[in-house]
Design a protein around this motif. Structure first.
Motif, PDB file in Angstrom:
ATOM      1  N   LEU A 144       0.825  -1.215   0.000  1.00 19.86           N
ATOM      2  CA  LEU A 144       0.000   0.000   0.000  1.00 19.86           C
ATOM      3  C   LEU A 144       0.854   1.258   0.000  1.00 19.86           C
ATOM      4  CD1 LEU A 144      -2.542  -1.181   2.708  1.00 19.86           C
ATOM      5  CD2 LEU A 144      -3.023  -0.881   0.283  1.00 19.86           C
ATOM      6  N   PRO A 145       0.358   2.335  -0.613  1.00 21.22           N
ATOM      7  CA  PRO A 145       1.108   3.597  -0.572  1.00 21.22           C
ATOM      8  C   PRO A 145       1.063   4.208   0.824  1.00 21.22           C
ATOM      9  CG  PRO A 145      -0.988   3.907  -1.698  1.00 21.22           C
ATOM     10  CD  PRO A 145      -0.869   2.447  -1.411  1.00 21.22           C
ATOM     11  N   ASP A 146       2.104   4.965   1.164  1.00 20.79           N
ATOM     12  CA  ASP A 146       2.150   5.647   2.461  1.00 20.79           C
ATOM     13  C   ASP A 146       1.055   6.702   2.546  1.00 20.79           C
ATOM     14  OD1 ASP A 146       4.278   4.109   3.159  1.00 20.79           O
ATOM     15  OD2 ASP A 146       5.790   5.670   2.883  1.00 20.79           O
ATOM     16  N   VAL A 147       0.599   6.938   3.767  1.00 21.14           N
ATOM     17  CA  VAL A 147      -0.418   7.958   4.015  1.00 21.14           C
ATOM     18  C   VAL A 147       0.225   9.030   4.887  1.00 21.14           C
ATOM     19  CG1 VAL A 147      -2.669   8.437   5.043  1.00 21.14           C
ATOM     20  CG2 VAL A 147      -2.272   6.265   3.885  1.00 21.14           C
ATOM     21  N   GLY A 148       0.473  10.197   4.313  1.00 22.72           N
ATOM     22  CA  GLY A 148       1.106  11.274   5.067  1.00 22.72           C
ATOM     23  C   GLY A 148       2.501  10.921   5.543  1.00 22.72           C
ATOM     24  N   GLY A 149       3.230  10.128   4.770  1.00 21.30           N
ATOM     25  CA  GLY A 149       4.589   9.753   5.133  1.00 21.30           C
ATOM     26  C   GLY A 149       4.677   8.582   6.102  1.00 21.30           C
ATOM     27  N   GLU A 150       3.556   7.979   6.449  1.00 22.87           N
ATOM     28  CA  GLU A 150       3.548   6.851   7.384  1.00 22.87           C
ATOM     29  C   GLU A 150       2.937   5.622   6.721  1.00 22.87           C
ATOM     30  OE1 GLU A 150       2.202   7.542  11.439  1.00 22.87           O
ATOM     31  OE2 GLU A 150       2.020   9.662  10.929  1.00 22.87           O
ATOM     32  N   ALA A 151       3.333   4.456   7.210  1.00 22.31           N
ATOM     33  CA  ALA A 151       2.716   3.210   6.740  1.00 22.31           C
ATOM     34  C   ALA A 151       1.248   3.223   7.164  1.00 22.31           C
ATOM     35  CB  ALA A 151       3.430   2.009   7.343  1.00 22.31           C
ATOM     36  N   PRO A 152       0.344   2.803   6.284  1.00 21.19           N
ATOM     37  CA  PRO A 152      -1.085   2.937   6.593  1.00 21.19           C
ATOM     38  C   PRO A 152      -1.603   1.985   7.667  1.00 21.19           C
ATOM     39  CG  PRO A 152      -0.785   1.886   4.469  1.00 21.19           C
ATOM     40  CD  PRO A 152       0.569   2.295   4.936  1.00 21.19           C
ATOM     41  N   ILE A 153      -0.999   0.806   7.834  1.00 19.65           N
ATOM     42  CA  ILE A 153      -1.521  -0.190   8.769  1.00 19.65           C
ATOM     43  C   ILE A 153      -0.693  -0.176  10.049  1.00 19.65           C
ATOM     44  CG2 ILE A 153      -1.974  -2.634   9.148  1.00 19.65           C
ATOM     45  CD1 ILE A 153      -2.444  -2.811   6.106  1.00 19.65           C
ATOM     46  N   VAL A 154      -1.381   0.056  11.165  1.00 15.97           N
ATOM     47  CA  VAL A 154      -0.737   0.089  12.470  1.00 15.97           C
ATOM     48  C   VAL A 154      -0.743  -1.294  13.109  1.00 15.97           C
ATOM     49  CG1 VAL A 154      -0.885   1.071  14.797  1.00 15.97           C
ATOM     50  CG2 VAL A 154      -1.420   2.489  12.810  1.00 15.97           C
ATOM     51  N   ASN A 155      -1.857  -2.016  12.948  1.00 11.72           N
ATOM     52  CA  ASN A 155      -2.001  -3.295  13.625  1.00 11.72           C
ATOM     53  C   ASN A 155      -2.937  -4.208  12.845  1.00 11.72           C
ATOM     54  OD1 ASN A 155      -1.546  -5.099  15.663  1.00 11.72           O
ATOM     55  ND2 ASN A 155      -2.592  -3.935  17.249  1.00 11.72           N
TER      56      ASN A 155
END
Length: 152
Positions: free
Chosen positions: A132-143
């Motif tokens: 997946l593409p980053d969202v706002g410079g962060e990986a989109p999935i946390v958990n």
């Protein structure tokens, strides 16, 4: 009779010394808490948006006829557009496909322990965050969260 009294007194003194020493040691080794646990300690983040991906049922690799069935949800980073992106039909289909490909490589013995299941969840998270593409410079999935899991 004197022996019994001496043994009782010595026993009580030894018990008191052991109990007192344990209490003293416990207080010195316990973490210092200035506010009785209120407002101190680790910072707990509220969960981000959680998106249900659905139910999965698949055969497992290896000898024997083992099947896994589980429900899966993804906790996303709290950024605008993260949940909309994940829930779009194109991305959802690619996510489900990636999870099915990861299931096919698992064997029954890998998933029977909590450690194996956590490793499987970590593999899903890493694989999806790479895809997946980053969202706002962060990986989109946390958990990665299992709603249910059944192994047969």
């Amino acid at each position: 009779m004197k022996r019994i009294i001496i043994f009782l007194v010595v026993g009580l003194v030894m018990f008191g010394a052991g109990f007192g020493g344990g209490l003293l040691l416990g207080r010195t080794m316990a973490p210092k808490d200035d506010n009785n646990g209120i407002g101190q300690g680790k910072v707990i983040q509220n969960p981000g948006p959680i998106v249900s991906i659905g139910e999965f049922t698949s055969n497992l690799a290896g000898a024997g006829r083992h099947v896994i069935s589980f429900g899966l949800s993804l906790e996303l980073v709290e950024k605008d557009g993260a949940s909309a992106m994940i829930q779009s039909p194109g991305w959802l289909t690619r996510i489900r496909n990636e999870i099915f490909m990861l299931i096919k490589d698992r064997v029954y013995d890998d998933l029977t322990s909590a450690e194996g299941t956590l490793q499987f969840a970590g593999d899903i998270k890493r694989s999806l965050n790479r895809m997946l593409p980053d969202v706002g410079g962060e990986a989109p999935i946390v958990n990665v969260l299992f709603e249910s899991i059944v192994l047969q």
